[in-house]
Design a protein around this motif. Sequence first.
Motif, PDB file in Angstrom:
ATOM      1  N   VAL A  55      19.529 -93.929  82.601  1.00 56.28           N
ATOM      2  CA  VAL A  55      20.026 -92.571  82.390  1.00 56.28           C
ATOM      3  C   VAL A  55      20.743 -92.532  81.046  1.00 56.28           C
ATOM      4  N   ASN A  56      20.440 -91.530  80.243  1.00 55.93           N
ATOM      5  CA  ASN A  56      21.108 -91.350  78.963  1.00 55.93           C
ATOM      6  C   ASN A  56      22.357 -90.499  79.192  1.00 55.93           C
ATOM      7  N   ILE A  57      23.535 -91.053  78.928  1.00 55.18           N
ATOM      8  CA  ILE A  57      24.785 -90.329  79.121  1.00 55.18           C
ATOM      9  C   ILE A  57      25.434 -90.106  77.758  1.00 55.18           C
ATOM     10  N   THR A  58      25.735 -88.834  77.475  1.00 58.31           N
ATOM     11  CA  THR A  58      26.423 -88.480  76.243  1.00 58.31           C
ATOM     12  C   THR A  58      27.810 -87.986  76.612  1.00 58.31           C
ATOM     13  N   VAL A  59      28.827 -88.644  76.093  1.00 54.00           N
ATOM     14  CA  VAL A  59      30.202 -88.217  76.332  1.00 54.00           C
ATOM     15  C   VAL A  59      30.615 -87.330  75.166  1.00 54.00           C
ATOM     16  N   HIS A  60      31.020 -86.119  75.496  1.00 53.51           N
ATOM     17  CA  HIS A  60      31.356 -85.124  74.477  1.00 53.51           C
ATOM     18  C   HIS A  60      32.559 -84.334  74.972  1.00 53.51           C
ATOM     19  N   TYR A  61      33.529 -84.123  74.134  1.00 48.29           N
ATOM     20  CA  TYR A  61      34.679 -83.305  74.495  1.00 48.29           C
ATOM     21  C   TYR A  61      34.454 -81.917  73.967  1.00 48.29           C
ATOM     22  N   GLY A  62      34.660 -80.943  74.792  1.00 48.39           N
ATOM     23  CA  GLY A  62      34.453 -79.564  74.396  1.00 48.39           C
ATOM     24  C   GLY A  62      33.380 -78.923  75.243  1.00 48.39           C
ATOM     25  N   VAL A  63      32.561 -78.105  74.619  1.00 45.73           N
ATOM     26  CA  VAL A  63      31.518 -77.356  75.310  1.00 45.73           C
ATOM     27  C   VAL A  63      30.350 -78.284  75.638  1.00 45.73           C
ATOM     28  N   ARG A  81      23.773 -73.949  82.453  1.00 50.19           N
ATOM     29  CA  ARG A  81      25.106 -73.345  82.367  1.00 50.19           C
ATOM     30  C   ARG A  81      25.859 -73.963  81.203  1.00 50.19           C
ATOM     31  N   CYS A  82      26.726 -73.170  80.605  1.00 50.14           N
ATOM     32  CA  CYS A  82      27.576 -73.631  79.521  1.00 50.14           C
ATOM     33  C   CYS A  82      28.974 -73.838  80.102  1.00 50.14           C
ATOM     34  N   LEU A  83      29.513 -75.063  79.959  1.00 51.19           N
ATOM     35  CA  LEU A  83      30.787 -75.409  80.585  1.00 51.19           C
ATOM     36  C   LEU A  83      31.796 -75.936  79.570  1.00 51.19           C
ATOM     37  N   HIS A  84      33.071 -75.776  79.914  1.00 49.43           N
ATOM     38  CA  HIS A  84      34.156 -76.385  79.151  1.00 49.43           C
ATOM     39  C   HIS A  84      35.209 -76.830  80.153  1.00 49.43           C
ATOM     40  N   LYS A  85      35.533 -78.130  80.133  1.00 51.77           N
ATOM     41  CA  LYS A  85      36.436 -78.735  81.122  1.00 51.77           C
ATOM     42  C   LYS A  85      37.792 -78.037  81.172  1.00 51.77           C
ATOM     43  N   ALA A  87      38.527 -74.892  80.310  1.00 52.81           N
ATOM     44  CA  ALA A  87      38.477 -73.450  80.543  1.00 52.81           C
ATOM     45  C   ALA A  87      38.662 -73.181  82.039  1.00 52.81           C
ATOM     46  N   SER A  88      39.211 -72.019  82.354  1.00 56.04           N
ATOM     47  CA  SER A  88      39.373 -71.649  83.755  1.00 56.04           C
ATOM     48  C   SER A  88      38.810 -70.242  83.935  1.00 56.04           C
ATOM     49  N   PRO A  89      37.710 -70.057  84.616  1.00 63.19           N
ATOM     50  CA  PRO A  89      36.841 -71.069  85.218  1.00 63.19           C
ATOM     51  C   PRO A  89      36.076 -71.847  84.137  1.00 63.19           C
ATOM     52  N   PRO A  90      35.533 -73.019  84.517  1.00 63.77           N
ATOM     53  CA  PRO A  90      34.863 -73.860  83.510  1.00 63.77           C
ATOM     54  C   PRO A  90      33.534 -73.309  82.989  1.00 63.77           C
ATOM     55  N   ILE A  91      32.925 -72.353  83.696  1.00 62.67           N
ATOM     56  CA  ILE A  91      31.655 -71.771  83.250  1.00 62.67           C
ATOM     57  C   ILE A  91      31.954 -70.698  82.203  1.00 62.67           C
ATOM     58  N   LEU A  92      31.339 -70.830  81.036  1.00 61.17           N
ATOM     59  CA  LEU A  92      31.575 -69.915  79.918  1.00 61.17           C
ATOM     60  C   LEU A  92      30.448 -68.905  79.773  1.00 61.17           C
ATOM     61  N   SER A  93      30.775 -67.744  79.257  1.00 60.16           N
ATOM     62  CA  SER A  93      29.767 -66.779  78.842  1.00 60.16           C
ATOM     63  C   SER A  93      29.393 -67.163  77.412  1.00 60.16           C
ATOM     64  N   ARG A 130      35.069 -71.377  71.677  1.00 65.28           N
ATOM     65  CA  ARG A 130      35.233 -72.785  72.061  1.00 65.28           C
ATOM     66  C   ARG A 130      34.252 -73.741  71.391  1.00 65.28           C
ATOM     67  N   GLY A 131      33.209 -73.215  70.771  1.00 56.24           N
ATOM     68  CA  GLY A 131      32.288 -74.084  70.045  1.00 56.24           C
ATOM     69  C   GLY A 131      30.910 -74.221  70.667  1.00 56.24           C
ATOM     70  N   GLU A 132      30.212 -75.243  70.215  1.00 55.93           N
ATOM     71  CA  GLU A 132      28.795 -75.446  70.547  1.00 55.93           C
ATOM     72  C   GLU A 132      28.607 -76.760  71.287  1.00 55.93           C
TER      73      GLU A 132
END
Length: 180
Positions: A55-63, A81-85, A87-93, A130-132
């Motif tokens: 499994v390829n795992i990419t650790v990234h902070y942010g979006v 889905r676009c998420l940010h740890k 953010a509340s809720p974590p799902i972003l528009s 929040r970024g890309e």
Amino acid sequence: MDSEKIHRELGGLEDCSSFYGGSQTGSTCTINSTSTSATGVYWCQSESGEEYHPVNITVHYGVILESPVHPVTEGETLTLRCLHKLASPPILSADFYKDGSLVQNQTTEMIIPTVSKSHEGFYNCKHTARGESPKSWISVRESQISVLKILTSVLAACPYLLVTVVLIYKCCRMRSKTPE
């Protein structure tokens, strides 16, 4: 399975419990603490040396883009889905992109109801504040119609076809014997 170890492509073989503060339950390894240096290809290895599903795992902070790990089969539904740890809720528009081109804007999820091979590519999402997210490869595998399924369908239809032919034959015979 309790003796399985996790292996990193550029590292070595380690017990899950010592790997980034991980814990193991059965054959599942949960990693509790990571850094961007933890990015890489991982797989499990049994005591006998048998290796399982890299499994390829990419650790990234942010979006991040939440997407399937395994290839999606043609005809299935794909949800991104676009998420940010933080953010509340974590799902972003956010805006969703495929191969660098905008495909859907300002939505919390992108749904492709019937995936085809043309949907294969690099996807990412972008939130205005929040970024890309990093790009994620979505792989699509062809749907394979099973020979067994086709044979079963044909065999299931045969009795009905046979009864229909016999009834038509009897009906025609009775008509020809009926005096006019």
